[in-house]
Design a protein around this motif. Structure first.
Motif, PDB file in Angstrom:
ATOM      1  N   LEU A  23     -13.037 -30.390 -24.257  1.00 33.31           N
ATOM      2  CA  LEU A  23     -11.630 -30.789 -24.355  1.00 33.31           C
ATOM      3  C   LEU A  23     -10.944 -30.756 -22.988  1.00 33.31           C
ATOM      4  O   LEU A  23     -10.034 -31.547 -22.732  1.00 33.31           O
ATOM      5  CB  LEU A  23     -10.898 -29.863 -25.320  1.00 33.31           C
ATOM      6  CG  LEU A  23     -11.311 -29.975 -26.795  1.00 33.31           C
ATOM      7  CD1 LEU A  23     -10.578 -28.935 -27.621  1.00 33.31           C
ATOM      8  CD2 LEU A  23     -11.021 -31.385 -27.330  1.00 33.31           C
ATOM      9  N   ALA A  24     -11.380 -29.827 -22.117  1.00 34.41           N
ATOM     10  CA  ALA A  24     -10.769 -29.743 -20.796  1.00 34.41           C
ATOM     11  C   ALA A  24     -11.046 -30.980 -19.965  1.00 34.41           C
ATOM     12  O   ALA A  24     -10.272 -31.316 -19.058  1.00 34.41           O
ATOM     13  CB  ALA A  24     -11.262 -28.493 -20.069  1.00 34.41           C
ATOM     14  N   GLU A  25     -12.147 -31.685 -20.254  1.00 33.00           N
ATOM     15  CA  GLU A  25     -12.479 -32.891 -19.505  1.00 33.00           C
ATOM     16  C   GLU A  25     -11.607 -34.068 -19.901  1.00 33.00           C
ATOM     17  O   GLU A  25     -11.530 -35.058 -19.179  1.00 33.00           O
ATOM     18  CB  GLU A  25     -13.959 -33.251 -19.722  1.00 33.00           C
ATOM     19  CG  GLU A  25     -14.926 -32.265 -19.110  1.00 33.00           C
ATOM     20  CD  GLU A  25     -14.838 -32.269 -17.591  1.00 33.00           C
ATOM     21  OE1 GLU A  25     -14.509 -33.323 -17.021  1.00 33.00           O
ATOM     22  OE2 GLU A  25     -15.092 -31.217 -16.981  1.00 33.00           O
ATOM     23  N   LEU A  26     -10.947 -33.957 -21.069  1.00 30.85           N
ATOM     24  CA  LEU A  26     -10.093 -35.068 -21.496  1.00 30.85           C
ATOM     25  C   LEU A  26      -8.844 -35.129 -20.633  1.00 30.85           C
ATOM     26  O   LEU A  26      -8.244 -34.105 -20.326  1.00 30.85           O
ATOM     27  CB  LEU A  26      -9.699 -34.897 -22.968  1.00 30.85           C
ATOM     28  CG  LEU A  26     -10.835 -34.981 -23.997  1.00 30.85           C
ATOM     29  CD1 LEU A  26     -10.274 -34.716 -25.386  1.00 30.85           C
ATOM     30  CD2 LEU A  26     -11.498 -36.353 -23.950  1.00 30.85           C
ATOM     31  N   PRO A  27      -8.385 -36.288 -20.247  1.00 28.86           N
ATOM     32  CA  PRO A  27      -7.148 -36.399 -19.457  1.00 28.86           C
ATOM     33  C   PRO A  27      -5.937 -36.115 -20.340  1.00 28.86           C
ATOM     34  O   PRO A  27      -6.029 -36.140 -21.562  1.00 28.86           O
ATOM     35  CB  PRO A  27      -7.173 -37.860 -18.986  1.00 28.86           C
ATOM     36  CG  PRO A  27      -7.947 -38.573 -20.042  1.00 28.86           C
ATOM     37  CD  PRO A  27      -9.001 -37.608 -20.509  1.00 28.86           C
ATOM     38  N   PRO A  28      -4.750 -35.812 -19.737  1.00 25.41           N
ATOM     39  CA  PRO A  28      -3.536 -35.636 -20.540  1.00 25.41           C
ATOM     40  C   PRO A  28      -3.248 -36.881 -21.368  1.00 25.41           C
ATOM     41  O   PRO A  28      -3.453 -38.013 -20.915  1.00 25.41           O
ATOM     42  CB  PRO A  28      -2.447 -35.382 -19.498  1.00 25.41           C
ATOM     43  CG  PRO A  28      -3.172 -34.883 -18.294  1.00 25.41           C
ATOM     44  CD  PRO A  28      -4.496 -35.592 -18.306  1.00 25.41           C
ATOM     45  N   ILE A  29      -2.778 -36.653 -22.578  1.00 28.98           N
ATOM     46  CA  ILE A  29      -2.464 -37.763 -23.475  1.00 28.98           C
ATOM     47  C   ILE A  29      -1.041 -37.586 -23.982  1.00 28.98           C
ATOM     48  O   ILE A  29      -0.466 -36.506 -23.922  1.00 28.98           O
ATOM     49  CB  ILE A  29      -3.436 -37.829 -24.661  1.00 28.98           C
ATOM     50  CG1 ILE A  29      -3.349 -36.527 -25.495  1.00 28.98           C
ATOM     51  CG2 ILE A  29      -4.860 -38.073 -24.194  1.00 28.98           C
ATOM     52  CD1 ILE A  29      -4.184 -36.588 -26.768  1.00 28.98           C
ATOM     53  N   THR A  30      -0.444 -38.673 -24.465  1.00 24.67           N
ATOM     54  CA  THR A  30       0.899 -38.664 -25.040  1.00 24.67           C
ATOM     55  C   THR A  30       0.799 -38.982 -26.515  1.00 24.67           C
ATOM     56  O   THR A  30       0.150 -39.960 -26.909  1.00 24.67           O
ATOM     57  CB  THR A  30       1.802 -39.684 -24.325  1.00 24.67           C
ATOM     58  OG1 THR A  30       1.882 -39.337 -22.929  1.00 24.67           O
ATOM     59  CG2 THR A  30       3.201 -39.666 -24.914  1.00 24.67           C
ATOM     60  N   VAL A  31       1.418 -38.147 -27.336  1.00 20.89           N
ATOM     61  CA  VAL A  31       1.320 -38.271 -28.788  1.00 20.89           C
ATOM     62  C   VAL A  31       2.731 -38.438 -29.349  1.00 20.89           C
ATOM     63  O   VAL A  31       3.659 -37.723 -28.949  1.00 20.89           O
ATOM     64  CB  VAL A  31       0.648 -37.022 -29.411  1.00 20.89           C
ATOM     65  CG1 VAL A  31       0.552 -37.167 -30.921  1.00 20.89           C
ATOM     66  CG2 VAL A  31      -0.735 -36.816 -28.797  1.00 20.89           C
ATOM     67  N   LEU A  32       2.904 -39.363 -30.269  1.00 18.20           N
ATOM     68  CA  LEU A  32       4.169 -39.591 -30.947  1.00 18.20           C
ATOM     69  C   LEU A  32       4.098 -38.982 -32.334  1.00 18.20           C
ATOM     70  O   LEU A  32       3.191 -39.275 -33.106  1.00 18.20           O
ATOM     71  CB  LEU A  32       4.464 -41.093 -31.045  1.00 18.20           C
ATOM     72  CG  LEU A  32       5.771 -41.481 -31.717  1.00 18.20           C
ATOM     73  CD1 LEU A  32       6.944 -41.001 -30.894  1.00 18.20           C
ATOM     74  CD2 LEU A  32       5.831 -43.002 -31.904  1.00 18.20           C
ATOM     75  N   GLY A  33       5.037 -38.087 -32.654  1.00 19.04           N
ATOM     76  CA  GLY A  33       4.995 -37.451 -33.960  1.00 19.04           C
ATOM     77  C   GLY A  33       6.301 -36.750 -34.289  1.00 19.04           C
ATOM     78  O   GLY A  33       7.209 -36.645 -33.461  1.00 19.04           O
ATOM     79  N   ARG A  37       8.225 -37.612 -28.409  1.00 21.62           N
ATOM     80  CA  ARG A  37       7.044 -38.053 -27.673  1.00 21.62           C
ATOM     81  C   ARG A  37       6.586 -36.867 -26.833  1.00 21.62           C
ATOM     82  O   ARG A  37       7.316 -36.377 -25.971  1.00 21.62           O
ATOM     83  CB  ARG A  37       7.405 -39.248 -26.792  1.00 21.62           C
ATOM     84  CG  ARG A  37       6.211 -39.871 -26.108  1.00 21.62           C
ATOM     85  CD  ARG A  37       6.483 -41.256 -25.541  1.00 21.62           C
ATOM     86  NE  ARG A  37       7.732 -41.320 -24.816  1.00 21.62           N
ATOM     87  CZ  ARG A  37       8.731 -42.155 -25.131  1.00 21.62           C
ATOM     88  NH1 ARG A  37       8.612 -42.971 -26.159  1.00 21.62           N
ATOM     89  NH2 ARG A  37       9.844 -42.175 -24.415  1.00 21.62           N
ATOM     90  N   PHE A  38       5.325 -36.372 -27.092  1.00 20.27           N
ATOM     91  CA  PHE A  38       4.788 -35.178 -26.450  1.00 20.27           C
ATOM     92  C   PHE A  38       3.638 -35.560 -25.528  1.00 20.27           C
ATOM     93  O   PHE A  38       2.757 -36.360 -25.904  1.00 20.27           O
ATOM     94  CB  PHE A  38       4.277 -34.179 -27.497  1.00 20.27           C
ATOM     95  CG  PHE A  38       5.336 -33.722 -28.459  1.00 20.27           C
ATOM     96  CD1 PHE A  38       6.167 -32.673 -28.143  1.00 20.27           C
ATOM     97  CD2 PHE A  38       5.502 -34.357 -29.678  1.00 20.27           C
ATOM     98  CE1 PHE A  38       7.140 -32.251 -29.023  1.00 20.27           C
ATOM     99  CE2 PHE A  38       6.474 -33.947 -30.572  1.00 20.27           C
ATOM    100  CZ  PHE A  38       7.305 -32.884 -30.238  1.00 20.27           C
ATOM    101  N   THR A  39       3.607 -34.970 -24.330  1.00 19.79           N
ATOM    102  CA  THR A  39       2.520 -35.172 -23.372  1.00 19.79           C
ATOM    103  C   THR A  39       1.880 -33.824 -23.090  1.00 19.79           C
ATOM    104  O   THR A  39       2.575 -32.834 -22.840  1.00 19.79           O
ATOM    105  CB  THR A  39       3.045 -35.788 -22.072  1.00 19.79           C
ATOM    106  OG1 THR A  39       3.660 -37.038 -22.355  1.00 19.79           O
ATOM    107  CG2 THR A  39       1.908 -35.998 -21.072  1.00 19.79           C
TER     108      THR A  39
END
Length: 517
Positions: A68-78, A127-129
């Motif tokens: 999971l640490a290798e994943l880049p930051p993402i933005t989630v709408l919820g 919107r969360f990053t």
């Protein structure tokens, strides 16, 4: 079999033949790290413990965390759900974000939440990053949020709320800062669009309620691009009107939340608060409240209500004046009646006091008139004359008797005086002889002392600095101390020179030492 290669910076499919991270170096394998071989599993065989594809729980959680640490930051709408926090002094927050089908556990650290201008609560669509992380102790995955912001109209409302809180902390909304609006305004400036119905409503309201109020219109855009700057300029022009107006009406008609966003501008709100003339706002309809409403000196629900608040109806004013006239007349009549009663009582008290004082003075004057000095003035003089004659007779007799006594005493002393003179002759001769011996012995004793004192005085006079000064020499002083060398002085120092007849002070210009020394 495929998987993920966790050794690089980016995730890529891992072939079945690729070694796992701990298989590439035997020194970092499970045995070296106290892995599967050390932990063991109930019922596991020795072959299972040597199998590199079988992981301990710690290794499995570490593998998941590394992946999971290798994943880049993402933005989630919820949508925010189950919000808990901020907790304790650190202020961490825990909640879920969800959509129609799924939910996700989230964490916001206290520093991130405190630094954000927005507040979270259940039901907000945001919107969360952030990035995924795994908590090693429980193996639970969560979404660690580094930034969040609202979306849609919620974003606008959150921004307005953040600005309102900022201005509130600065004190722009304090009631103590707001200025009072005059009860009877005679000159009113209105800042609004001159092409809408709002200006007509304001004019009609003022003409209906009080036609004596002078209305000055200052036109400006109230919506669209550049409206904020025009409104700020219009407020400045309204404040500079001469003669000065009593207040400024900042008004516009109703509209959507986006239409009223012009009046949520920070620069415009600060201009309203800084206006030298009190500002009354009437923006939108009853439920609408803008930032300008919050910082203005008076907030009204509509433009018409704003006009009514600064222009009381003429009939109401007339009725108010009539009521106050009646109250004033009643109060004056009561005050005059009370004053008249008080004056009558004071007059009665004064009359009684004067009568009593005159009676006392009359009695005192009658008593004085009965005194003998006033009824028979010559009797006193005759009595005093008789007393004086008696005193003169007594004095004359006393003086004669005293002179006789003194004469008798003097005769007795005269008879005793020759005998006393003979007795004093021998003591006088002895005293004269003692005086001569005393003078002779005194001269003998002081002669030696006089000679010694003369020698010492001559020596002291020879050694005296004053004798030296009398011959033309002088003594130099630096700071009340005798200076014996040029080294004691430097240019600019104060110097005092003592002569036989006085002292001269000055400042050293140059110092030249004697080269021979």
């Amino acid at each position: 079999m495929t998987g993920w290669n966790l050794t690089g910076k980016s995730a890529r499919p891992r072939a079945a033949t690729d070694p796992l991270p701990w298989e590439r170096d035997s020194s970092h394998g499970p045995s070296a790290q106290g892995g599967a071989a050390a932990v063991g599993t109930p019922g596991a065989t020795e072959d299972d413990e040597r199998d590199p594809h079988i992981l301990t729980v710690t290794q499995a959680v570490g593998l998941a965390g590394a992946t999971l640490a290798e994943l880049p930051p993402i933005t989630v709408l919820g949508e925010v759900s189950g919000f808990r926090g901020p907790y304790g002094a650190r202020g961490h927050c825990y909640f879920q974000i969800k959509d129609e089908a799924s939910s996700l556990e989230c964490i916001i650290w206290g520093g991130v939440y405190k630094a954000s201008p927005y507040e979270l609560r259940n039901g907000l669509k945001m919107r969360f990053t952030g990035k995924f992380e795994v908590y090693a102790r429980t193996g639970k995955m969560s979404f660690q949020i580094s930034r969040f912001e609202p979306v849609g109209e919620g974003l606008l409302r959150q921004q307005v709320a953040a600005l309102a809180e900022k201005l509130r902390r600065e004190g722009l909304m304090d009631e103590a800062r707001k200025r009072p609006i005059p009860a009877f305004c005679t000159r009113v400036a209105v800042v609004t669009s001159l092409s809408g119905v709002v200006i007509d409503d304001v004019k009609r309201t003022l003409r209906r309620r009080n036609p004596l109020v002078e209305l000055i219109c200052v036109g400006s855009k109230v919506q669209g691009e550049g409206a904020e700057a025009e409104l700020i300029d219009a407020l400045g022009r309204a404040a500079r009107i001469a003669p000065a107006v009593d207040c400024i009406l900042l008004v516009r008609g109703g509209g959507s939340f986006e239409d009223l966003m012009t009046f949520n501008d920070e620069a415009l709100a600060r201009a309203v608060a800084a206006s030298p003339v009190p500002v009354v706002t009437g923006i939108g309809h009853e439920p609408d409240t803008s930032i300008c409403d919050m910082v203005s000196d008076r907030r009204c629900s509509t433009p018409t209500a704003a006009a009514e608040s600064v222009a009381p109806a003429a009939t109401e004013l007339a009725e108010l004046l009539s009521t106050r006239e009646r109250r004033l007349a009643t109060a004056m009549a009561g005050a005059v009646g009370t004053g008249r009663t008080d004056l009558a009582r004071a007059a009665e008290r004064a009359t009684r006091a004067v009568e009593q004082r005159l009676a006392r003075e009359g009695l005192a004057l009658g008593a004085l008139a009965q005194r003998p000095c006033l009824t028979r003035p010559d009797e006193t003089v005759l009595r005093r004359a008789a007393e004086l004659e008696q005193s003169a007779d007594r004095l004359e007799g006393a003086l004669a008797r005293q002179q006789e006594r003194w004469r008798a005493a003097l005769d007795a002393l005269t008879a005793r005086f020759p005998a006393g003179t003979a007795l004093l002759a021998a003591p006088q001769q002895a005293l004269a002889r003692a005086q001569e011996r005393l003078a002779r012995e005194g001269r003998t004793i002081t002669a030696a002392r006089d000679a010694d004192l003369a020698r010492q005085a001559a020596a002291l006079d020879a050694l005296s600095p004053l004798k030296v000064l009398a011959r033309g020499y002088a003594i130099a002083y630096r700071e009340d101390a005798v200076a014996t060398s040029t080294a004691a002085f430097a240019p600019g120092d104060a110097i005092a020179v003592r002569f036989a007849d006085g002292t001269v002070t000055g400042t050293v210009d140059t110092v030249a030492a004697d080269a021979r020394r």
